[in-house]
Design an enzyme around this catalytic site. Structure first.
Site, PDB file in Angstrom:
ATOM      1  N   HIS A  60      -8.012   7.284  74.789  1.00  0.00           N
ATOM      2  CA  HIS A  60      -8.572   5.999  75.645  1.00  0.00           C
ATOM      3  C   HIS A  60      -9.480   6.224  76.198  1.00  0.00           C
ATOM      4  O   HIS A  60     -10.205   7.254  76.095  1.00  0.00           O
ATOM      5  CB  HIS A  60      -7.242   5.801  76.590  1.00  0.00           C
ATOM      6  CG  HIS A  60      -7.094   6.664  77.600  1.00  0.00           C
ATOM      7  ND1 HIS A  60      -6.735   8.315  77.529  1.00  0.00           N
ATOM      8  CD2 HIS A  60      -6.976   6.678  79.026  1.00  0.00           C
ATOM      9  CE1 HIS A  60      -6.707   8.878  78.588  1.00  0.00           C
ATOM     10  NE2 HIS A  60      -6.985   7.659  79.569  1.00  0.00           N
ATOM     11  N   HIS A  62     -10.659   5.901  79.424  1.00  0.00           N
ATOM     12  CA  HIS A  62     -11.036   6.568  80.790  1.00  0.00           C
ATOM     13  C   HIS A  62     -11.865   7.643  80.346  1.00  0.00           C
ATOM     14  O   HIS A  62     -11.901   8.309  79.640  1.00  0.00           O
ATOM     15  CB  HIS A  62      -9.678   6.911  81.507  1.00  0.00           C
ATOM     16  CG  HIS A  62      -8.778   5.951  82.101  1.00  0.00           C
ATOM     17  ND1 HIS A  62      -7.482   6.059  82.471  1.00  0.00           N
ATOM     18  CD2 HIS A  62      -9.076   4.756  82.479  1.00  0.00           C
ATOM     19  CE1 HIS A  62      -7.056   5.040  82.767  1.00  0.00           C
ATOM     20  NE2 HIS A  62      -8.179   4.011  82.801  1.00  0.00           N
ATOM     21  N   ASP A  64     -12.650  10.300  81.678  1.00  0.00           N
ATOM     22  CA  ASP A  64     -12.135  11.987  81.601  1.00  0.00           C
ATOM     23  C   ASP A  64     -11.698  12.186  80.200  1.00  0.00           C
ATOM     24  O   ASP A  64     -11.189  13.226  79.769  1.00  0.00           O
ATOM     25  CB  ASP A  64     -11.201  12.595  82.524  1.00  0.00           C
ATOM     26  CG  ASP A  64     -10.013  11.518  82.695  1.00  0.00           C
ATOM     27  OD1 ASP A  64      -9.911  10.347  82.604  1.00  0.00           O
ATOM     28  OD2 ASP A  64      -8.833  12.108  83.169  1.00  0.00           O
ATOM     29  N   HIS A  65     -11.697  11.172  79.262  1.00  0.00           N
ATOM     30  CA  HIS A  65     -11.225  11.426  78.091  1.00  0.00           C
ATOM     31  C   HIS A  65     -12.351  11.109  76.878  1.00  0.00           C
ATOM     32  O   HIS A  65     -12.391  11.407  75.750  1.00  0.00           O
ATOM     33  CB  HIS A  65      -9.965  10.884  77.668  1.00  0.00           C
ATOM     34  CG  HIS A  65      -8.946  11.280  78.557  1.00  0.00           C
ATOM     35  ND1 HIS A  65      -7.802  12.039  77.694  1.00  0.00           N
ATOM     36  CD2 HIS A  65      -8.424  11.159  79.820  1.00  0.00           C
ATOM     37  CE1 HIS A  65      -6.745  12.324  78.765  1.00  0.00           C
ATOM     38  NE2 HIS A  65      -7.445  11.770  79.974  1.00  0.00           N
ATOM     39  N   HIS A 140       0.153   3.823  79.459  1.00  0.00           N
ATOM     40  CA  HIS A 140      -0.871   4.232  80.377  1.00  0.00           C
ATOM     41  C   HIS A 140      -1.465   3.201  81.223  1.00  0.00           C
ATOM     42  O   HIS A 140      -1.249   1.962  80.742  1.00  0.00           O
ATOM     43  CB  HIS A 140      -1.880   4.946  79.893  1.00  0.00           C
ATOM     44  CG  HIS A 140      -2.680   5.624  80.657  1.00  0.00           C
ATOM     45  ND1 HIS A 140      -2.316   6.409  82.006  1.00  0.00           N
ATOM     46  CD2 HIS A 140      -4.063   6.211  80.863  1.00  0.00           C
ATOM     47  CE1 HIS A 140      -3.316   7.124  82.599  1.00  0.00           C
ATOM     48  NE2 HIS A 140      -4.557   6.915  81.855  1.00  0.00           N
ATOM     49  N   ASP A 210      -3.214  10.222  77.870  1.00  0.00           N
ATOM     50  CA  ASP A 210      -2.290  10.083  79.110  1.00  0.00           C
ATOM     51  C   ASP A 210      -0.966   9.241  78.995  1.00  0.00           C
ATOM     52  O   ASP A 210      -1.183   7.968  78.341  1.00  0.00           O
ATOM     53  CB  ASP A 210      -3.280   9.654  80.342  1.00  0.00           C
ATOM     54  CG  ASP A 210      -4.230  10.555  80.581  1.00  0.00           C
ATOM     55  OD1 ASP A 210      -4.410  11.547  80.122  1.00  0.00           O
ATOM     56  OD2 ASP A 210      -5.318  10.140  81.528  1.00  0.00           O
ATOM     57  N   HIS A 268      -3.599  18.640  81.717  1.00  0.00           N
ATOM     58  CA  HIS A 268      -3.893  17.183  82.218  1.00  0.00           C
ATOM     59  C   HIS A 268      -3.522  17.210  83.748  1.00  0.00           C
ATOM     60  O   HIS A 268      -2.976  16.270  84.374  1.00  0.00           O
ATOM     61  CB  HIS A 268      -3.512  15.845  81.818  1.00  0.00           C
ATOM     62  CG  HIS A 268      -4.298  14.669  81.825  1.00  0.00           C
ATOM     63  ND1 HIS A 268      -3.796  13.829  83.006  1.00  0.00           N
ATOM     64  CD2 HIS A 268      -5.342  14.231  81.634  1.00  0.00           C
ATOM     65  CE1 HIS A 268      -4.861  12.753  83.153  1.00  0.00           C
ATOM     66  NE2 HIS A 268      -5.673  13.150  82.343  1.00  0.00           N
TER      67      HIS A 268
HETATM   68 ZN    ZN Z   1      -6.283   8.206  81.825  1.00  0.00          ZN
END
Ligand code: ZN
Length: 302
Positions: A60, A62, A64-65, A140, A210, A268
């Site tokens: 996805h 976001h 942090d990914h 998510h 996530d 995570h």
């Molecule tokens: Zn996320």
């Protein structure tokens, strides 16, 4: 099958923790899953050859990914990469990366091939004669997929003593490996099972991050050998899972149990927790075979 954790923490990179990225090596592939900030440094630290990475799967958008992706693409170019790079990611990432390259006038010399994901149902997104990859729709705050990596069952193994005793012409060996009954040199039928052995069991790996607690994934990941499931929080902070759409360690373990997986790997983690052992303790109250992801940790499953 070998899993290398490059980063397994949520939110922001810290001095000793990295956001999500991991390498799954399966049937001679080196697949990169997610690409948080700093992934290229962790690839170097873990001695993963850049040229081996030909497929990147992004869960996805976001940061942090995926914040490491533009940098990685740029570095590949500086290293004069020529090999195609396939990126499987939610629709939108292509636009982001293309804009970045356009404004910096730094188009790649290699082919960058985006496979934009939009489906909310599990779909087959990669396949060759050895392996297949399916999406795992997750729950998510933005459109998110996990990924299921499945080896295909290999050929049957010849039991050479039995094959020679049965007096079978070498021209039939290929058919034997494919599971067929074949004639011996006198024309009698030889049962395949009497001269071959089962192939090694096909391995499977599911990456689920996530996501909020989501039983819809269970039929997709049922019986996988290894499940990586996010556990951002401990049960004492379960209230935080609702607005953030994350899971607790106990919820991850419940999914693992209901899906009858072999091994559960937790990751995570929110950086609010100093002691990760509490995640394992909590998950083990529901599911026995639990491992903790840690940055730089390698899991081998053979
Ligand atoms: Zn996320």
């Amino acid at each position: 099958m070998k899993l290398t954790i490059l980063g397994c923490y949520s939110a922001t990179p810290q001095v000793n923790t990295n956001p999500t990225a991991q390498i799954i090596e399966i049937k001679n592939h080196t697949f990169l899953i997610d690409c948080g900030e700093g992934t290229q440094v962790e690839l170097r630290r873990n001695k993963v050859k850049f040229s081996r990475v030909k497929h990147i799967f992004i869960s996805h958008l976001h940061g942090d990914h995926c914040f490491g992706l533009a940098g990685l693409i740029s570095t590949f170019n500086l290293l004069t990469r020529e090999t195609d790079l396939h990126i499987y990611a939610p629709k939108g990432l292509k636009e982001v990366i293309t804009m970045q390259m356009k404004l910096s006038n730094s188009w790649t010399n290699y082919q960058l091939i985006f496979h934009e994901l939009t489906s909310t149902k599990s779909e087959l997104i990669y396949e060759d004669d050895k392996v297949e990859v399916h999406t795992i729709p997750l729950d998510h705050r933005v459109y998110t997929n996990g990924f299921l990596f499945k080896e295909k069952l290999g050929d049957r193994k010849l039991d050479m003593n039995a094959v020679l005793n049965a007096d079978i012409d070498i021209a039939y060996y290929r058919k034997l490996k494919q599971g067929a009954d074949v004639p011996d040199n006198e024309g009698n039928t030889v049962k395949n099972s009497s001269v071959t052995k089962d192939p090694k069991p096909a391995k499977s790996y599911a990456f689920c991050s996530d996501t909020a607690y989501n039983e819809a994934v269970i039929p997709i990941i049922n019986n996988v050998d290894v499940l990586y499931h996010e556990s951002t929080f401990l049960e004492k902070n379960e209230a935080l899972t609702k607005p953030t759409k994350h899971s607790t360690a106990k919820q991850a373990a419940t999914i693992a149990k209901k899906a009858n997986v072999g091994t559960l790997i937790l990751g995570h983690y929110s950086t609010r927790y100093d002691d990760l052992s509490a995640f394992k303790t909590e998950a083990k109250t529901v599911f026995e075979n639990v491992e903790l992801a840690r940055d730089g940790k390698v899991f081998s499953f053979d």
